[in-house]
Design a protein around this motif. Structure first.
Motif, PDB file in Angstrom:
ATOM      1  N   SER A  64       0.839  -1.517  -0.167  1.00 20.22           N
ATOM      2  CA  SER A  64      -0.036  -0.089   0.072  1.00 20.22           C
ATOM      3  C   SER A  64       0.829   1.298   0.003  1.00 20.22           C
ATOM      4  CB  SER A  64      -0.957   0.131   1.264  1.00 20.22           C
ATOM      5  OG  SER A  64      -0.032   0.428   2.446  1.00 20.22           O
ATOM      6  N   ASN A  65       2.178   1.078   0.373  1.00 23.85           N
ATOM      7  CA  ASN A  65       3.224   2.162   0.457  1.00 23.85           C
ATOM      8  C   ASN A  65       3.080   2.968   1.536  1.00 23.85           C
ATOM      9  OD1 ASN A  65       5.495   3.132  -0.874  1.00 23.85           O
ATOM     10  ND2 ASN A  65       4.725   5.031  -1.546  1.00 23.85           N
ATOM     11  N   TRP A  66       2.225   2.743   2.487  1.00 23.84           N
ATOM     12  CA  TRP A  66       2.093   3.349   3.801  1.00 23.84           C
ATOM     13  C   TRP A  66       3.273   2.701   4.502  1.00 23.84           C
ATOM     14  CZ3 TRP A  66      -0.635   7.350   5.499  1.00 23.84           C
ATOM     15  CH2 TRP A  66      -1.850   7.548   4.645  1.00 23.84           C
ATOM     16  N   VAL A  67       4.639   2.770   4.172  1.00 22.43           N
ATOM     17  CA  VAL A  67       5.688   2.551   5.059  1.00 22.43           C
ATOM     18  C   VAL A  67       5.996   3.909   5.698  1.00 22.43           C
ATOM     19  CG1 VAL A  67       8.058   1.552   4.464  1.00 22.43           C
ATOM     20  CG2 VAL A  67       6.042   1.056   2.892  1.00 22.43           C
ATOM     21  N   ALA A  68       5.447   3.955   6.790  1.00 27.86           N
ATOM     22  CA  ALA A  68       5.596   5.110   7.412  1.00 27.86           C
ATOM     23  C   ALA A  68       5.034   5.129   9.016  1.00 27.86           C
ATOM     24  CB  ALA A  68       4.595   6.310   7.035  1.00 27.86           C
ATOM     25  N   PRO A  69       5.433   5.932   9.767  1.00 27.27           N
ATOM     26  CA  PRO A  69       4.985   6.018  11.222  1.00 27.27           C
ATOM     27  C   PRO A  69       3.576   6.142  11.429  1.00 27.27           C
ATOM     28  CG  PRO A  69       6.668   7.729  11.003  1.00 27.27           C
ATOM     29  CD  PRO A  69       6.406   7.109   9.781  1.00 27.27           C
ATOM     30  N   LEU A  70       2.716   5.986  10.274  1.00 29.27           N
ATOM     31  CA  LEU A  70       1.287   6.197  10.409  1.00 29.27           C
ATOM     32  C   LEU A  70       0.558   5.572   9.229  1.00 29.27           C
ATOM     33  CD1 LEU A  70       0.587   9.993   9.347  1.00 29.27           C
ATOM     34  CD2 LEU A  70       2.287   8.654   8.655  1.00 29.27           C
ATOM     35  N   GLY A  71      -0.491   5.364   9.388  1.00 24.01           N
ATOM     36  CA  GLY A  71      -1.286   4.766   8.103  1.00 24.01           C
ATOM     37  C   GLY A  71      -2.420   3.910   8.847  1.00 24.01           C
ATOM     38  N   PRO A  72      -3.239   3.110   7.953  1.00 29.97           N
ATOM     39  CA  PRO A  72      -4.378   2.609   8.075  1.00 29.97           C
ATOM     40  C   PRO A  72      -4.191   1.280   9.082  1.00 29.97           C
ATOM     41  CG  PRO A  72      -4.097   2.295   5.909  1.00 29.97           C
ATOM     42  CD  PRO A  72      -2.977   3.214   6.267  1.00 29.97           C
ATOM     43  N   HIS A  73      -2.921   0.714   9.024  1.00 25.76           N
ATOM     44  CA  HIS A  73      -2.546  -0.438   9.998  1.00 25.76           C
ATOM     45  C   HIS A  73      -2.660   0.022  11.535  1.00 25.76           C
ATOM     46  CE1 HIS A  73      -3.057  -3.941   7.467  1.00 25.76           C
ATOM     47  NE2 HIS A  73      -2.252  -3.197   6.646  1.00 25.76           N
ATOM     48  N   ALA A  75      -6.231   4.150  22.932  1.00 27.19           N
ATOM     49  CA  ALA A  75      -5.102   3.550  22.751  1.00 27.19           C
ATOM     50  C   ALA A  75      -4.306   4.180  21.620  1.00 27.19           C
ATOM     51  CB  ALA A  75      -5.137   2.154  22.284  1.00 27.19           C
ATOM     52  N   VAL A  76      -2.857   4.538  21.936  1.00 23.18           N
ATOM     53  CA  VAL A  76      -2.035   5.054  21.019  1.00 23.18           C
ATOM     54  C   VAL A  76      -0.642   4.000  20.708  1.00 23.18           C
ATOM     55  CG1 VAL A  76      -0.915   6.693  22.801  1.00 23.18           C
ATOM     56  CG2 VAL A  76      -0.572   7.057  20.251  1.00 23.18           C
ATOM     57  N   ALA A  77      -0.288   3.897  19.559  1.00 26.03           N
ATOM     58  CA  ALA A  77       0.311   2.653  19.142  1.00 26.03           C
ATOM     59  C   ALA A  77       1.804   3.448  19.198  1.00 26.03           C
ATOM     60  CB  ALA A  77       0.368   1.968  18.038  1.00 26.03           C
ATOM     61  N   LEU A  78       2.918   2.894  19.859  1.00 27.63           N
ATOM     62  CA  LEU A  78       4.112   3.537  20.003  1.00 27.63           C
ATOM     63  C   LEU A  78       5.173   2.615  19.762  1.00 27.63           C
ATOM     64  CD1 LEU A  78       3.214   5.160  23.540  1.00 27.63           C
ATOM     65  CD2 LEU A  78       3.439   6.203  21.242  1.00 27.63           C
ATOM     66  N   SER A  79       6.500   3.313  19.700  1.00 30.52           N
ATOM     67  CA  SER A  79       7.713   2.372  18.940  1.00 30.52           C
ATOM     68  C   SER A  79       8.172   1.346  20.347  1.00 30.52           C
ATOM     69  CB  SER A  79       8.625   3.426  18.854  1.00 30.52           C
ATOM     70  OG  SER A  79       9.070   4.408  19.908  1.00 30.52           O
ATOM     71  N   SER A  80       7.803   1.370  21.461  1.00 31.40           N
ATOM     72  CA  SER A  80       7.997   0.383  22.477  1.00 31.40           C
ATOM     73  C   SER A  80       7.379   0.679  23.856  1.00 31.40           C
ATOM     74  CB  SER A  80       9.881   0.735  22.896  1.00 31.40           C
ATOM     75  OG  SER A  80       9.777   1.893  23.657  1.00 31.40           O
ATOM     76  N   GLY A  81       7.178  -0.457  24.618  1.00 32.03           N
ATOM     77  CA  GLY A  81       6.714  -0.485  25.938  1.00 32.03           C
ATOM     78  C   GLY A  81       7.362   0.706  26.682  1.00 32.03           C
ATOM     79  N   TYR A 127       8.177   8.774  18.863  1.00 31.83           N
ATOM     80  CA  TYR A 127       7.933   7.534  19.370  1.00 31.83           C
ATOM     81  C   TYR A 127       6.836   6.821  18.481  1.00 31.83           C
ATOM     82  CZ  TYR A 127      10.503   8.098  24.107  1.00 31.83           C
ATOM     83  OH  TYR A 127      11.363   8.256  24.829  1.00 31.83           O
ATOM     84  N   ARG A 128       6.417   7.059  17.579  1.00 30.43           N
ATOM     85  CA  ARG A 128       5.258   6.503  16.791  1.00 30.43           C
ATOM     86  C   ARG A 128       5.795   5.186  16.473  1.00 30.43           C
ATOM     87  NH1 ARG A 128       4.104  10.789  12.599  1.00 30.43           N
ATOM     88  NH2 ARG A 128       6.570  10.790  12.562  1.00 30.43           N
ATOM     89  N   LEU A 129       4.792   4.177  16.298  1.00 32.55           N
ATOM     90  CA  LEU A 129       4.997   2.788  15.665  1.00 32.55           C
ATOM     91  C   LEU A 129       4.812   2.852  13.942  1.00 32.55           C
ATOM     92  CD1 LEU A 129       5.267  -0.184  16.390  1.00 32.55           C
ATOM     93  CD2 LEU A 129       2.741  -0.205  16.285  1.00 32.55           C
ATOM     94  N   SER A 130       5.543   2.182  13.572  1.00 33.21           N
ATOM     95  CA  SER A 130       5.537   2.033  11.879  1.00 33.21           C
ATOM     96  C   SER A 130       4.134   1.410  11.596  1.00 33.21           C
ATOM     97  CB  SER A 130       6.787   1.419  11.472  1.00 33.21           C
ATOM     98  OG  SER A 130       6.441   0.677  10.152  1.00 33.21           O
ATOM     99  N   ALA A 165       2.745  -2.370  12.818  1.00 34.08           N
ATOM    100  CA  ALA A 165       1.173  -2.334  13.217  1.00 34.08           C
ATOM    101  C   ALA A 165       0.564  -3.597  12.496  1.00 34.08           C
ATOM    102  CB  ALA A 165       0.579  -0.864  13.096  1.00 34.08           C
ATOM    103  N   ALA A 166       0.803  -3.735  11.176  1.00 35.53           N
ATOM    104  CA  ALA A 166       0.261  -4.510  10.405  1.00 35.53           C
ATOM    105  C   ALA A 166       0.472  -6.048  11.203  1.00 35.53           C
ATOM    106  CB  ALA A 166       0.553  -4.656   9.147  1.00 35.53           C
ATOM    107  N   VAL A 167       1.754  -6.070  11.503  1.00 37.40           N
ATOM    108  CA  VAL A 167       2.144  -7.693  12.237  1.00 37.40           C
ATOM    109  C   VAL A 167       1.486  -7.768  13.492  1.00 37.40           C
ATOM    110  CG1 VAL A 167       4.158  -8.852  13.295  1.00 37.40           C
ATOM    111  CG2 VAL A 167       4.567  -7.458  11.066  1.00 37.40           C
ATOM    112  N   GLY A 168       1.188  -6.532  14.130  1.00 39.00           N
ATOM    113  CA  GLY A 168       0.738  -6.598  15.500  1.00 39.00           C
ATOM    114  C   GLY A 168      -0.848  -6.923  15.351  1.00 39.00           C
TER     115      GLY A 168
END
Ligand SMILES: Cc1ncc(COP(=O)(O)O)c(C=O)c1O
Length: 389
Positions: free
Chosen positions: A29-38, A55-61, A237-240, A244-247
């Motif tokens: 989808s080319n949402w290869v970024a720290p935001l996106g639909p996933h 909830a907010v997805a972040l780069s680590s616990g 601190y955002r999650l890629s 997120a897709a893997v999550g």
């Protein structure tokens, strides 16, 4: 030459075709970024799974815990209480905001923050006028802390509670799930956790204002303007979207992973029951652990070998096992911090061991671990005998 046994890890990633499909979908989808639909979908699905609206997805616990303190306004010179029995990240984030960690021992029946010691401390502090600014409770090895007591104590003394649920996704306390008890809670998707994104975390809360503040700070605190403008210090601190897709895929298989970890824990308990001097981490009657790691303590005089002997014997068979967390008050970096109690966590560290517990552990691998444990006293004693001969 015999081939080396394939290594058995403590808690390796357990991924499948669904994660791969979603990851490729994100990539294509080319949402290869720290935001996106996933990212958006992962946040919604995760909040639902915990039973909270935000909830907010972040780069680590660690990032989630750090932002938890920032959004609660904890800063320089504040005192923040936490359990000494934890991974260093819980204490590190207190130092990140310039506050002072104050460590408290754990209860022997839960291995989590001792409510009696906490109450004593907050009472004494209230009398002295040196209030504590926050408490971070840790859901150790996948078991919730005693939240009926902790939330009551914290609310009576007006101290915000943060839940470090990094290890506890899927655990319950009464009818509620880990993550709902504090002002906010942090989860980890590190490679060794019950679900993983290869690195990632989530901050959850019943309060939308807190989560939106964390979301803003996690994206470099960028003000709404066409140019780059900042009124606060932010973080990256955002999650890629890829992670997120893997999550999302991992979250779909959470019920099966919980079942598998529980079955592994049950089998260890069943097949090691006959070994004198081996005791399992107690499961508190108030909830259900997610069985992230199966942990034992070893009484050497009754077992006939130490937990170190077991660990070395497992290692000689290419099996990973780890001592329980070294308490924070024993860590050189936190040696000068205030500490209350300590004998319970010191004993756990001295005698405790985490056994391979991953949801992909095979029946044969587990049988090998069990066999090594059963043989360790005899091997240790014959090695000692040979050394003395
Ligand atoms: C209790 C605890 N808190 C915090 C963390 C930090 O999470 P992360 O590794 O995702 O930063 C972990 C695990 O790594 C943990 O076990």
């Amino acid at each position: 030459m015999t081939e080396a046994r394939k290594r058995t890890y403590l808690s390796p990633p357990d991924t499948g075709p669904e994660e791969r499909r979603l990851l490729l979908d994100a990539f294509d989808s080319n949402w290869v970024a720290p935001l996106g639909p996933h990212v958006d979908a992962f946040e919604r699905e995760f909040a639902d799974a915990v039973g909270l609206p935000h909830a907010v997805a972040l780069s680590s616990g660690t990032a989630a815990l750090h932002l938890a303190l920032v959004i609660l306004g904890i800063g320089r010179g504040d005192d923040v209480v936490t359990s000494t029995m934890t991974f260093a990240a819980t204490a590190n984030v207190i130092a990140y905001v310039g506050a002072n960690p104050v460590f408290v021992d754990v209860s022997p029946d839960t291995w989590a923050l001792d409510p009696d010691l906490l109450e004593e401390l907050l009472k004494r502090r209230a009398g002295s006028g040196r209030q504590v600014s926050a408490v971070i409770a840790v859901d150790l090895y996948g078991q919730c802390a005693h939240y009926a007591r902790l939330t009551d104590i914290c609310s009576r003394y007006g101290v915000p509670l943060v839940e470090d649920a990094a290890e506890a996704l899927g655990a319950t306390y009464g009818s509620q799930r880990a993550g709902v008890f504090g002002e906010c809670a942090a989860f980890s998707f590190n490679g060794n956790k019950i679900i993983t994104t290869g690195g990632g975390g989530m901050l959850v809360s019943h309060r939308g204002d807190l989560v939106e503040r964390a979301r803003h700070l996690a994206a470099q605190a960028r003000d709404p303007a066409p140019h780059y403008q900042h009124s606060q210090i932010g973080f990256n601190y955002r999650l890629s979207n890829l992670l997120a897709a893997v999550g999302r895929g991992q979250l779909r298989s959470l019920p099966g992973k919980l079942e598998r970890r529980r079955a592994i824990n049950d089998r260890y308990k069943r097949e090691l029951a006959a070994l004198a001097g081996v005791t399992f981490m107690p499961e508190a009657e108030y909830g259900r652990s997610n069985c992230w790691l199966t942990c034992i303590t070893v009484a050497p005089d009754r077992f006939g070998a130490t937990r170190g002997d077991i660990r070395r014997q497992l290692e000689s068979e290419n099996i990973e096992a780890r001592p329980l967390w070294k308490p924070m008050h024993l860590q050189p970096v936190f040696a000068r911090c205030e500490m209350h109690g300590g004998s319970v966590s010191e004993d756990l560290f001295e005698r405790g061991l985490c056994l391979p517990s991953g949801s992909s552990l095979t029946a044969d691998e587990q049988a090998t671990v069990i066999g090594v444990l059963a043989r360790t006293p005899a091997i240790t004693q014959s090695a000692r005998g040979a050394a003395h001969a």
